[in-house]
Design an enzyme around this catalytic site. Structure first.
Site, short mmCIF file in Angstrom:
data_model
loop_
_atom_site.label_atom_id
_atom_site.label_comp_id
_atom_site.label_asym_id
_atom_site.label_seq_id
_atom_site.Cartn_x
_atom_site.Cartn_y
_atom_site.Cartn_z
N CYS A 114 23.56 44.56 101.25
CA CYS A 114 24.21 45.07 100.08
C CYS A 114 25.98 44.67 100.48
O CYS A 114 26.16 45.47 100.98
CB CYS A 114 24.19 45.53 99.18
SG CYS A 114 25.49 45.68 97.98
N ARG A 164 27.90 35.90 97.47
CA ARG A 164 26.92 35.68 96.53
C ARG A 164 25.83 34.89 97.79
O ARG A 164 26.12 34.66 98.71
CB ARG A 164 26.92 34.61 95.69
CG ARG A 164 27.81 32.68 96.12
CD ARG A 164 27.19 32.33 95.07
NE ARG A 164 26.15 31.60 95.30
CZ ARG A 164 25.99 30.77 94.15
NH1 ARG A 164 26.46 29.67 94.37
NH2 ARG A 164 24.14 30.11 94.30
N CYS A 199 24.60 38.92 93.59
CA CYS A 199 24.79 38.36 94.52
C CYS A 199 22.99 37.60 95.23
O CYS A 199 22.52 37.24 95.81
CB CYS A 199 25.31 38.66 96.00
SG CYS A 199 24.65 40.01 96.81
N CYS A 233 26.91 46.69 91.53
CA CYS A 233 26.91 44.73 91.81
C CYS A 233 27.53 43.74 91.57
O CYS A 233 28.32 43.81 90.30
CB CYS A 233 25.14 44.91 91.29
SG CYS A 233 24.88 43.51 91.26
N THR A 291 27.45 21.76 95.46
CA THR A 291 27.74 21.22 94.16
C THR A 291 27.30 19.78 93.52
O THR A 291 26.70 19.56 92.43
CB THR A 291 28.95 20.69 94.19
OG1 THR A 291 29.35 22.74 94.36
CG2 THR A 291 29.87 21.06 92.68
N SER A 327 32.47 29.52 95.42
CA SER A 327 31.97 28.80 96.46
C SER A 327 33.03 29.36 97.19
O SER A 327 34.18 28.96 96.59
CB SER A 327 31.56 27.35 95.68
OG SER A 327 31.50 27.11 96.67
N CYS A 387 19.26 41.42 97.79
CA CYS A 387 18.58 42.98 97.62
C CYS A 387 17.45 42.52 97.88
O CYS A 387 15.98 42.80 98.31
CB CYS A 387 19.15 44.17 96.80
SG CYS A 387 19.55 43.42 95.05
#
Length: 552
Positions: free
Chosen positions: A497, A305, A524, A521, A341, A55, A527
């Site tokens: 991506c 992400r 995140c 990968c 959060t 984050s 896709c």
């Protein structure tokens, strides 16, 4: 008879993010207050707690104050850097305009907030949970939902370990573990694959809008100490996304140890299939103001992400027989504040309170209706209601006009003049235009000093997967990428991506093939979200795989 062993708990929590850990802590606190025993287990697919947490982050401590009031004096790493300055830049290609504070309502000013690593906050929360008797199992990915005979959720099973790519069992094969619970909380973060299944099975999205998303791409830099101002927070909008009429914005947070967290969020409702969010983020760093800050610095970490930014109207039904959705699995992000959060933590706490009351009343496997009722009466609902029209307004009217109207809407809601309607959200995979209808975007090549390529970036994320395992990026129809997505959209997976997982090879020779580099990968989920035919289905790989973010 199943070869899997099983373990019984009162509550099983899938995911050791802020929501899951807050739920675990609150469960144990309430049980202790009532002099009762409630057994709690948390499963985490990352190699350790925090390994998959990423984050910006500027965090409102409201929920932390409720959960652990002494956190500032108790070694919590978040306490190290309170926010001291709050700045908003509207960027053009070479210049900037400072948005005056008087133009924005007070809740956007970051008063009383802190900036730091959300991963490190989760590591600290995990320690507090374990002190209370919570069992945390990192490196175990929840891969399957288990059901009771009446259709209620019974728990989850972890994925088998030691399965080869062809599905055969390797010498180190170990069957998954079944975790049975009176109630199971799904705290998988954005677009969790089990949460997606639960929404389908129990039709949890029947009365809400589709969820919409943004892709956040982050770097951590060590910068020149003379330029570092701990607690300085900058948000940006405008260039470079404005050039392709794409929504989103950037952040620059001066954190501890001479480091700056910076990155760009690209909303995934963009229409030009040539948009390349990773390259947009690299280009954003070339703005004179940002480049000057990073001059002489060193990039030390990278990650990406997706975030759920649909807001209030996209929150699904939160409960089903035997369990609940908490945190970003449901989508509690406050978009204009760029904060989720505190709302995620509170959702976990509200679910925990409902579960303890149910368990002590000898109930199990039913719907925890007290949780959505608590949400309806909570400050979380009120906070999200005030900003519910902001993202739809920006999407409808564009970055500048939309932001202006959204600002008026926020001020009106803030002073109590509630808008009589709530605007709709729309699915991001429906928004792409054909490639022949839009302008192709020419992105500059990386220089290796300020801007970089994806593969060197993924290296900094410490991403690793056991190579000989079933590919966790599954295609419903393996022909669609080449026969449909490539001719219509120039196969956008090549660009959306942020880890270079997808590529088309052999196009020059007239024999194009779709290649999946699953090893890259970073989990995140973009896709799974943006694929125009929803042909890509992200499922969990073997436990412990994926990124290992040290300080993100």
């Amino acid at each position: 008879m199943s070869e899997r062993e099983s373990m019984p708990y009162d509550v099983v929590i899938v995911g050791a993010g802020p929501a899951g850990l807050s739920a675990a802590i609150r469960l144990k606190q309430l049980a202790a207050e009532k002099e009762a025993e409630v057994s709690v287990c948390v499963l985490e697919k990352g190699s350790e707690v925090g390994a998959h947490i990423l984050s910006g982050a500027v965090i409102d401590p409201r929920s932390l104050d409720e959960l652990l009031p002494n956190w500032r004096e108790d070694g919590c790493p978040l306490a190290e850097v309170p926010v001291t300055q709050n700045i908003h830049w509207v960027l053009s290609r070479k210049g900037k305009f400072n948005l005056p504070h008087l133009w924005t309502p007070p809740f956007l000013h970051n008063k009383g907030t802190y900036t730091g690593s959300l991963g490190n906050l989760c590591r600290w929360l995990a320690g507090k949970a374990e002190e209370l008797g919570v069992e945390i199992f990192p490196g175990f990915a929840a891969a399957e939902i288990l059901f009771n005979e009446d259709g209620s959720v019974k728990g989850v099973a972890t994925g088998d370990m030691g399965v080869a790519r062809d599905g055969t069992r390797k010498p180190d094969y170990q069957p998954g573990l079944e975790l049975h619970a009176k109630y199971t909380f799904f705290s998988e973060g954005c677009r969790g694959h089990l949460s997606k299944e639960l929404m389908r099975i129990f039709d949890l999205r029947a009365d809400c809008d589709p969820q919409s998303y943004g892709l956040g791409i982050k770097e951590l830099w060590d910068i020149d100490p003379a330029l570092h101002e701990p607690g300085k927070v900058i948000h940006t909008q405008g260039w470079p996304l404005s050039e392709s009429e794409t929504n989103g914005g950037g952040w620059i947070y001066h954190q501890a140890n001479g480091q700056v967290s910076l990155g760009l969020v690209t909303w995934l409702n963009y229409s030009n299939p040539h948009v390349f969010p990773f390259a947009e983020m690299q280009r954003w760093k070339t703005h004179p103001e940002i480049a000057a800050l990073l001059k002489g610095g060193k990039r030390v970490s990278y990650g990406a992400r997706a975030i759920s930014d649909g807001g209030l109207q996209s929150i699904p039904k939160l409960v089903f027989p035997g369990g609940a959705l908490i945190g970003d699995s449901a989508g509690f992000l406050n978009v204009p504040r760029i904060k989720g959060t505190h709302t995620s933590m509170k959702s976990g706490m509200m679910a925990a309170e409902a579960a303890v009351d149910a368990i002590l009343s000898q109930r199990q496997s039913d719907e925890l209706t007290a949780y959505p009722a608590a949400f309806e009466a909570s400050w979380v609902k009120k906070e999200l209601s005030i900003v519910r029209n902001v993202a739809p307004l920006v999407k409808k009217f564009g970055d500048f006009m939309g932001s202006g109207i959204a600002g008026i809407a926020m001020w009106m809601e803030y002073i109590g003049l509630k808008w009589p309607f709530t605007m709709k959200q729309h699915a991001d995979h429906d928004t792409l235009w054909r490639k022949d209808m839009v302008k192709k975007i020419d992105y500059p090549k990386p220089d290796g000093v300020l801007t970089f390529d994806r593969l060197s970036s993924v290296f900094l994320s410490n991403t690793n997967h056991e190579e000989d395992q079933p590919i966790h990026l599954t295609l419903k129809d393996p022909d669609i990428p080449v026969t449909y997505d490539l001719p219509l959209y120039d196969e956008p997976a090549q660009r959306y991506c942020p880890a270079g997982v997808y590529e088309i090879v052999g196009e020059e020779t007239g024999d194009p093939k779709f290649v999946i580099n699953a090893q890259n990968c970073v989990h995140c989920k973009t896709c799974d979200i943006k694929d125009p035919t929803q042909n890509i289905n992200w499922v969990v790989p073997e436990g412990g795989g994926g990124p290992n973010y040290p300080n993100m």
